[in-house]
Write an enzyme that holds these catalytic residues in place. Sequence first.
Site, PDB file in Angstrom:
ATOM      1  N   GLY A  29       0.786  -1.224   0.000  1.00 15.75           N
ATOM      2  CA  GLY A  29       0.000   0.000   0.000  1.00 15.75           C
ATOM      3  C   GLY A  29       0.817   1.272   0.000  1.00 15.75           C
ATOM      4  CB  CYS A 238     -26.427  -9.169 -17.742  1.00 12.88           C
ATOM      5  SG  CYS A 238     -25.643  -9.121 -19.374  1.00 12.88           S
ATOM      6  CB  CYS A 241     -24.884 -13.395 -19.808  1.00 12.80           C
ATOM      7  SG  CYS A 241     -24.484 -12.500 -18.289  1.00 12.80           S
ATOM      8  CB  CYS A 263     -21.633  -8.292 -18.091  1.00 14.01           C
ATOM      9  SG  CYS A 263     -22.619  -9.603 -17.387  1.00 14.01           S
ATOM     10  CB  CYS A 269     -20.934 -10.745 -20.709  1.00 20.31           C
ATOM     11  SG  CYS A 269     -22.674 -10.549 -21.113  1.00 20.31           S
TER      12      CYS A 269
END
Lengths: 281, 255
Positions: A29, A238, A241, A263, A269
Amino acid sequence: MQGYNFAYLDEQTKRMIRRAVLKAVAIPGHQVPFASREMPLPYGWGTGGIQLTAALIGPDDVLKVIDQGADDTTNAVSIRSFFARVAGVRTTTRTTEASLIQTRHRIPETPLRADQIIIYQVPMPDPLYRLEPSRPVARRLHAMVDYGAMHVKLYEDITRFGRVAVSYDHPVMVNQRYLMSPSPIPAFDNPKLHRSPALQLFGAGREKRIYAVPPFTSVVSLDFEDHEFNPQRAPQTCALCGSTTSYLDEMVIDDQGGRMFACSDTDFCEQQRQAQHDHAA
Amino acid sequence: MITLLEAHALHHRFGRTAALDDVSLTLRRHEILAIVGESGSGKTTLLNALSGRLTPQRGDILYDDGGGPRALASCGEVVLRKLQRARWGYIAQDPRSALRLDISAGGNIGERLMASGARHYGDIRAIATHWLEAVEIDPARLDDLPRYFSGGMLQRLQIAATLVTAPELVFMDEPTGGLDVSVQARILDLIRSLVRRLGLAVVLVTHDIGVARLLADRLIVMRHGRIVESGLTDQVLDDPHDEYTQLLVASVLPA
Ligand SMILES: Nc1ncnc2c1ncn2[C@@H]1O[C@H](COP(=O)(O)OP(=O)(O)OP(=O)(O)O)[C@@H](O)[C@H]1O
Ligand SMILES: [Mg+2]
């Protein structure tokens, strides 16, 4: 490619970047400065990510490039073909096939594995940037773990908007020590950062910073006990899909203002649709 | 009484100016110590040194957090910042320099709480509300931006934002210096009652002998970076030995 070293960058630059990566991995980080090089692409195109990819890619790697979830935007296609040209590596659009994934704004829906590295393109590496414009002062705040101001900002968001309102680039604490920008991924993706088996690297070209989240590192989104971090997903399905769990983009589909949700992760997808197709056959 | 803060032979120069010249003092727990003296006598420099905002070129400052006296210079910056963020407070003359004017009153009061780990939004608001009341600001202003507060209200807000972590030691530099005379008296009363109620130790810089008389248990008089006289406030003011102190007292006290 003639006239270029493998993967475009010269070996000395790659070694410099790898040293920065090692340091970044050792201090999860923490933003490590590096001598960012000019790349044959404009800054907005993710030169930080490209330099990381160039320094790490080997002849056996398989590269995937994501731009806002999609593999087929101009940006994604250009970066992919750039590395196909300068490193002669295989490229893919499938998350499961990739060993190296360079991304802007999304983490794949398909969980990453320990043998994968994901490289994020970062425009602004310091989450304190808006609160503390002075670089040296911000560095001291990181050194002193002095993150009160960041919580004050979240406090104000709740007070004004009723929720922790940052929908992109929601700040995280890495390994209980450093406050980190996850890059402009949707807050929806933040939980995927936590204890991911893949090595996660972040490159900011213009700002000349590299940082890292090593595998299985704790990454916690900032929040309050009584206003928990609660990422939003459009409540739709979606249209392509039928996924009810993936992150969706809203798209305009005709000039009558018709809209649909699909998606954002185009590979996910496609895999969903492929699976449905195979299942039906 | 136990010593909380101790300074030994502090020296500090700005170029050719000796801002601190062999200054030593002690502050006991719950004690209010005033530093008085004319402009440029080194009061702010001394306060900054005592509060760890300035490292004096020579001399030691010892602080006892209950575990025995420890030199500030040896405790490291992280520890010092922690002290400054919670157990100590600093009230500046100009509240605008200490507050965030684009953050609500509640956010300003909450900052030190959050910096010391408070993570419950509802609790932070409840405590901030309580503190607004304690400094006599209408709690309905909790979510207002201080940008439009009056000078007196801003100073009250700074006091609330400082005392919210229940510090044991508060440094104040001319806390009423920038205010209208009519507002000054009310803020002084407020400071006096809060300081007594909370049992704070205070180091207070002022060039106003009246403020020192009202608030301080003990007094040091500075001139050209040196302490020229010190003692119990009433003793020093009623029977000043040093010539300079006599002038200072005579010029301010009503006849
Ligand atoms: N940063 C600095 N650079 C140079 N000289 C300084 C600096 N700070 C203070 N001085 C000088 O040191 C001396 C003591 O200053 P200091 O601010 O401590 O006085 P003061 O007693 O607080 O005065 P005032 O009542 O005007 O606030 C003065 O001569 C001042 O000009
Ligand atoms: Mg001063």
